[in-house]
Enzyme design. Structure first.
Site, PDB file in Angstrom:
ATOM      1  N   ASP A 168     -55.437   5.406 -11.116  1.00 23.25           N
ATOM      2  CA  ASP A 168     -55.684   6.244  -9.932  1.00 23.25           C
ATOM      3  C   ASP A 168     -54.356   6.719  -9.351  1.00 23.25           C
ATOM      4  OD1 ASP A 168     -56.990   7.530  -7.880  1.00 23.25           O
ATOM      5  OD2 ASP A 168     -57.294   5.727  -6.681  1.00 23.25           O
ATOM      6  N   LYS A 171     -52.223  12.445 -11.754  1.00 24.03           N
ATOM      7  CA  LYS A 171     -53.295  12.771 -12.710  1.00 24.03           C
ATOM      8  C   LYS A 171     -52.752  13.110 -14.100  1.00 24.03           C
ATOM      9  CE  LYS A 171     -55.364  11.817  -9.148  1.00 24.03           C
ATOM     10  NZ  LYS A 171     -55.636  10.370  -8.972  1.00 24.03           N
ATOM     11  N   ASP A 196     -60.293   7.123 -11.820  1.00 25.61           N
ATOM     12  CA  ASP A 196     -60.818   7.914 -10.702  1.00 25.61           C
ATOM     13  C   ASP A 196     -60.342   9.374 -10.818  1.00 25.61           C
ATOM     14  OD1 ASP A 196     -62.065   8.550  -8.315  1.00 25.61           O
ATOM     15  OD2 ASP A 196     -60.428   7.816  -7.052  1.00 25.61           O
ATOM     16  N   ASN A 197     -61.000  10.269 -10.088  1.00 27.81           N
ATOM     17  CA  ASN A 197     -60.563  11.673  -9.938  1.00 27.81           C
ATOM     18  C   ASN A 197     -60.498  12.437 -11.258  1.00 27.81           C
ATOM     19  OD1 ASN A 197     -58.237  10.223  -7.716  1.00 27.81           O
ATOM     20  ND2 ASN A 197     -59.991  11.420  -7.043  1.00 27.81           N
ATOM     21  N   GLU A 228     -63.665  11.475  -2.265  1.00 29.47           N
ATOM     22  CA  GLU A 228     -63.745  10.480  -1.197  1.00 29.47           C
ATOM     23  C   GLU A 228     -64.064  11.060   0.188  1.00 29.47           C
ATOM     24  OE1 GLU A 228     -61.465  10.655  -3.531  1.00 29.47           O
ATOM     25  OE2 GLU A 228     -59.442  10.928  -2.740  1.00 29.47           O
TER      26      GLU A 228
HETATM   27  C1  LIG Z   1     -54.776   8.409  -5.108  1.00 30.86           C
HETATM   28  S1  LIG Z   1     -53.543   7.328  -4.545  1.00 30.86           S
HETATM   29  C2  LIG Z   1     -54.183   5.757  -4.989  1.00 30.86           C
HETATM   30  C3  LIG Z   1     -55.366   5.340  -4.167  1.00 30.86           C
HETATM   31  C4  LIG Z   1     -55.735   3.881  -4.312  1.00 30.86           C
HETATM   32  N1  LIG Z   1     -55.933   3.531  -5.703  1.00 30.86           N
HETATM   33  C5  LIG Z   1     -56.992   3.598  -3.548  1.00 30.86           C
HETATM   34  O1  LIG Z   1     -58.067   4.006  -4.002  1.00 30.86           O
HETATM   35  O2  LIG Z   1     -56.902   2.977  -2.480  1.00 30.86           O
HETATM   36  C6  LIG Z   1     -52.260   7.551  -5.706  1.00 30.86           C
HETATM   37  C7  LIG Z   1     -51.080   6.633  -5.526  1.00 30.86           C
HETATM   38  O3  LIG Z   1     -50.366   6.619  -6.766  1.00 30.86           O
HETATM   39  C8  LIG Z   1     -48.982   6.592  -6.501  1.00 30.86           C
HETATM   40  N2  LIG Z   1     -48.320   7.141  -7.693  1.00 30.86           N
HETATM   41  C9  LIG Z   1     -48.104   8.433  -8.036  1.00 30.86           C
HETATM   42  N3  LIG Z   1     -47.549   8.530  -9.242  1.00 30.86           N
HETATM   43  C10 LIG Z   1     -47.405   7.266  -9.686  1.00 30.86           C
HETATM   44  C11 LIG Z   1     -46.931   6.695 -10.893  1.00 30.86           C
HETATM   45  N4  LIG Z   1     -46.479   7.463 -11.895  1.00 30.86           N
HETATM   46  N5  LIG Z   1     -46.955   5.363 -11.018  1.00 30.86           N
HETATM   47  C12 LIG Z   1     -47.428   4.570 -10.012  1.00 30.86           C
HETATM   48  N6  LIG Z   1     -47.902   5.050  -8.847  1.00 30.86           N
HETATM   49  C13 LIG Z   1     -47.900   6.379  -8.698  1.00 30.86           C
HETATM   50  C14 LIG Z   1     -48.799   7.406  -5.260  1.00 30.86           C
HETATM   51  O4  LIG Z   1     -47.597   7.092  -4.592  1.00 30.86           O
HETATM   52  C15 LIG Z   1     -50.064   7.059  -4.479  1.00 30.86           C
HETATM   53  O5  LIG Z   1     -49.798   6.009  -3.587  1.00 30.86           O
END
Ligand SMILES: C[S@@+](CC[C@H](N)C(=O)[O-])C[C@H]1O[C@@H](n2cnc3c(N)ncnc32)[C@H](O)[C@@H]1O
Length: 266
Positions: A168, A171, A196-197, A228
């Site tokens: 998640d 993408k 997800d997504n 969501e």
């Molecule tokens: C959609 S949110 C996650 C929501 C969480 N899983 C929830 O449902 O409560 C995406 C998160 O992924 C992190 N993120 C983005 N790219 C990433 C990567 N390559 N590796 C790890 N985290 C990443 C972002 O900083 C963000 O906090």
């Protein structure tokens, strides 16, 4: 909800979001404050309730949310995993849901790119009393091996030891990061990967990969749902079971067709 100022402010903040994965108006920190003042300490159900309440009535956040969260709950409960990996912690909402249903001796490792998000999540988990069951690692699986090495050397990730993955995060990184996990052979036949997504904002390469792999190395159920905290934008959650490589002695056989889950409102 759609026209709520909070959602519009979120849309205005998309550029900031793309760079930092925070909306830019302090709402992630405000969530932690809200939870600490409105949810009962050491009560995971009440903390999850307070986060959903905040997202419906105060500020929209990109958690998996209550509707898709139930799909995640069911997948974890069915898999009974001992070692779990989450890619994308954000404010720790999905990790709370996972920790609530995972077996008592299970550990969830959650990877988060932004240290400020990891700090928000830690604060919320500590308030919920489950901070010791979740390990958050600031990094990505694409940081020149640093996070992959931490998982292997410090947390004993080894071939066949990973039972459940929740994807998640960025993408475009879904498929490359799944390939990194596969390259390390951490999965075993029967391991489950939930993403997800997949429809919104969308992970088309990941979806195409799972469709192409159906009945080979993977068996996937597609769960139609909604993005969501609203009922207008449609989304899809994928629940994929790793069957093992065809030449793997332990590989398990699976159906050779992709299953569309008809359940619209789990
Ligand atoms: C959609 S949110 C996650 C929501 C969480 N899983 C929830 O449902 O409560 C995406 C998160 O992924 C992190 N993120 C983005 N790219 C990433 C990567 N390559 N590796 C790890 N985290 C990443 C972002 O900083 C963000 O906090």
């Amino acid at each position: 909800m759609f026209l709520r100022w909070s959602y519009l402010r979120f849309l205005f903040g998309l550029r900031h979001m793309g760079a930092t994965w925070q909306v830019g108006d302090g709402r992630e920190q405000a969530l932690a404050d809200y939870v600490c003042t409105h949810a009962r300490r050491n009560d995971i159900d009440d903390v999850i309730r307070a986060i959903d309440e905040f997202c419906y009535t105060k500020s929209y956040l990109i958690n998996i949310g209550d509707e898709k969260g139930k799909l995640l709950d069911r997948a974890v409960a069915a898999a009974q995993p001992r070692r779990l990996l989450e890619l994308g912690t954000y404010c720790g909402y999905s990790a709370l849901r996972i920790a609530r249903v995972m077996p008592a001796d299970a550990v969830l490792y959650s990877i988060e790119f932004n240290p400020a998000n990891a700090a928000v999540a830690r604060r919320i988990w500590d308030h919920a009393g489950i901070g010791e069951r979740i390990v958050v690692i600031v990094g990505t699986l694409d940081d020149d091996g640093r996070t992959l090495s931490t998982l292997g050397d410090k947390h004993q990730f080894a071939p066949g030891t990973l039972d459940f993955v929740f994807i998640d995060h960025e993408k475009d990184a879904y498929l490359p990061d799944l390939r990194r996990i596969l390259d390390h052979e951490w999965l075993h036949p029967g391991s489950v990967v939930v993403a997800d997504n997949v429809k919104y904002p969308g992970a088309p390469q990941y979806r195409a990969f799972m469709r192409g792999q159906e009945g080979l190395d993977w068996h996937t159920r597609e769960h139609p749902s909604h993005a969501e905290y609203q009922k207008i934008i449609k989304d899809v959650v994928l629940e994929s079971t790793y069957l093992g490589r065809p030449d793997d002695e332990q590989s398990v056989s699976g159906p050779n067709h992709l299953v569309q889950d008809e359940q619209q409102h789990p």
